[in-house]
Design a protein around this motif. Structure first.
Motif, PDB file in Angstrom:
ATOM      1  N   GLN A  21      38.714  45.835  34.062  1.00 34.25           N
ATOM      2  CA  GLN A  21      37.543  44.838  35.079  1.00 34.25           C
ATOM      3  C   GLN A  21      36.679  44.181  34.474  1.00 34.25           C
ATOM      4  OE1 GLN A  21      38.590  45.061  37.675  1.00 34.25           O
ATOM      5  NE2 GLN A  21      38.934  47.453  37.842  1.00 34.25           N
ATOM      6  N   GLY A  73      45.902  41.305  35.814  1.00 36.26           N
ATOM      7  CA  GLY A  73      45.910  41.502  37.153  1.00 36.26           C
ATOM      8  C   GLY A  73      46.946  43.285  36.997  1.00 36.26           C
ATOM      9  N   SER A 114      41.080  46.232  43.948  1.00 36.94           N
ATOM     10  CA  SER A 114      41.833  44.986  42.915  1.00 36.94           C
ATOM     11  C   SER A 114      43.724  44.726  43.258  1.00 36.94           C
ATOM     12  CB  SER A 114      42.230  46.366  42.190  1.00 36.94           C
ATOM     13  OG  SER A 114      41.664  47.092  40.165  1.00 36.94           O
ATOM     14  N   GLN A 117      41.787  42.301  45.134  1.00 40.29           N
ATOM     15  CA  GLN A 117      42.508  40.983  44.355  1.00 40.29           C
ATOM     16  C   GLN A 117      43.803  39.871  43.850  1.00 40.29           C
ATOM     17  OE1 GLN A 117      39.475  39.207  43.505  1.00 40.29           O
ATOM     18  NE2 GLN A 117      39.140  39.823  41.367  1.00 40.29           N
ATOM     19  N   HIS A 137      36.889  35.321  44.561  1.00 42.53           N
ATOM     20  CA  HIS A 137      37.587  35.759  43.306  1.00 42.53           C
ATOM     21  C   HIS A 137      36.993  36.795  42.200  1.00 42.53           C
ATOM     22  CE1 HIS A 137      41.794  36.618  42.080  1.00 42.53           C
ATOM     23  NE2 HIS A 137      41.929  36.240  41.152  1.00 42.53           N
ATOM     24  N   PHE A 140      34.362  38.766  43.408  1.00 44.51           N
ATOM     25  CA  PHE A 140      35.602  40.073  43.713  1.00 44.51           C
ATOM     26  C   PHE A 140      34.908  41.432  42.304  1.00 44.51           C
ATOM     27  CE2 PHE A 140      36.832  39.357  47.823  1.00 44.51           C
ATOM     28  CZ  PHE A 140      36.913  40.513  48.507  1.00 44.51           C
ATOM     29  N   SER A 141      35.646  40.757  41.228  1.00 41.80           N
ATOM     30  CA  SER A 141      35.451  41.219  40.199  1.00 41.80           C
ATOM     31  C   SER A 141      33.848  41.418  39.325  1.00 41.80           C
ATOM     32  CB  SER A 141      36.096  39.729  38.981  1.00 41.80           C
ATOM     33  OG  SER A 141      37.578  40.264  38.879  1.00 41.80           O
TER      34      SER A 141
END
Length: 319
Positions: A21, A73, A114, A117, A137, A140-141
């Motif tokens: 992550q 990803g 994920s 994402q 984006h 969220f990470s």
């Protein structure tokens, strides 16, 4: 595979999830900093009819940078899936203590987010790097780093948390976490308002005054430092519990201070040197490390029994 081996394997995969992550923030940052946001014009294919970039004499670096981030990803999703599967089947493999509902949720969230994402990544390309999607984006990470850190903590110390510090110190710790969240959000806006939008043809993604938002971000960093200073003073004044828990909390707080000062120094240097790509990239990864250290520090305000301690207690109970 014995229960002990299964438990160790699960722990390593959970740590690998946290590392992944953080790494994807670095690869996503590389996309922005090299202007490769539209290096692949389609999704999930890189180009219509071409799953991966095709090398030719007119090739640029952009498709490969974007494709590398997409592959990272995929790695993140695979690792998150492995985490969910391993934790859910831990009880069947005889791992003790049995994962709690809280731990099961923490093991599921990285996979779900994920996948979100991945969809966001596709929409970001289809909608030509819409600023709201680009910004979300990263956020969220950031949330995934925070939650993945808690997952590591909950796996290795699954006991029910018991506060070991006064209420005032606990309140300060959670205020620190809230201010930290604001700092990260404002940092995202600063990047979007500057020259590193992710697309060579657009100089910025957020139509806000970059100097004003940078100063606002810096102001909240100073507020974060002030709250952290109060937190450390209270931590050093708190009575030791005799088991070293409070002492470890102080060490964690000092580690958080070191990360924060390093982040602040990088932030000011990059601002006054014209935002060089390398420093901006380091600053983005530093934000992830700051969140992980912050979660680790906040968790230290409570005592949690380790997996080994709970397992010994469980085996000591007469059948």
């Amino acid at each position: 595979m014995s229960a002990l081996t299964y438990s160790k394997l699960t722990g390593r995969v959970i740590v690998a999830n946290l590392v992944a992550q953080i790494v994807i923030i670095a690869t996503g940052g590389a996309v922005r900093l090299t202007g490769s946001g539209l290096g692949c014009s389609s999704w999930p294919n890189c180009e219509p009819g071409e799953f991966s970039p095709q090398f030719h004499t007119a090739s640029s670096i952009h498709p490969y940078v974007e494709w590398g981030n997409r592959m990272m990803g995929a790695v993140v999703v695979i690792v998150a899936l492995a985490v969910a599967v391993l934790v859910f089947f831990a009880a069947r493999r005889g791992v003790r203590p049995v994962p709690s509902t809280r731990l099961l949720w923490l093991a599921t969230v990285p996979l779900l987010l994920s996948l979100v994402q991945a969809v966001l990544g596709g929409l970001t390309v289809v909608l030509a790097l819409h600023p709201a999607l680009v910004g979300s984006h990263f956020l969220f990470s950031a949330a995934l780093v925070w939650l993945s850190t808690w997952l590591v903590i909950e796996w290795y110390r699954p006991g029910r948390p018991h506060p070991i510090v006064p209420a005032g110190l606990r309140t300060t710790g959670w205020v620190l976490a809230a201010v930290g969240a604001v700092v990260v959000v404002l940092g995202m806006v600063v990047t979007g308002a500057g020259p590193h939008s992710g697309d060579d043809e657009v100089g910025y993604r957020f139509a806000v005054d970059p100097v004003l938002i940078a100063r606002t971000h810096a102001g909240f960093v100073w507020l974060f430092l002030a709250v952290l200073a109060v937190f450390l003073v209270l931590a050093f004044r708190a009575a030791d519990d005799g088991a070293g828990q409070v002492r470890r909390l102080r060490h964690r707080g000092m580690a958080l201070l070191a990360v924060t000062l390093a982040q602040g120094a990088i932030g000011y240097v990059q601002y006054f040197t014209g935002l060089p790509e390398l420093l901006v990239g380091i600053h983005m990864v530093g934000a992830a490390l700051l969140l992980a250290t912050l979660a680790w520090t906040v968790a230290g305000m409570s005592e949690r029994a380790t997996r080994a301690e709970l397992t010994r207690a469980d085996s000591a109970v007469p059948a």
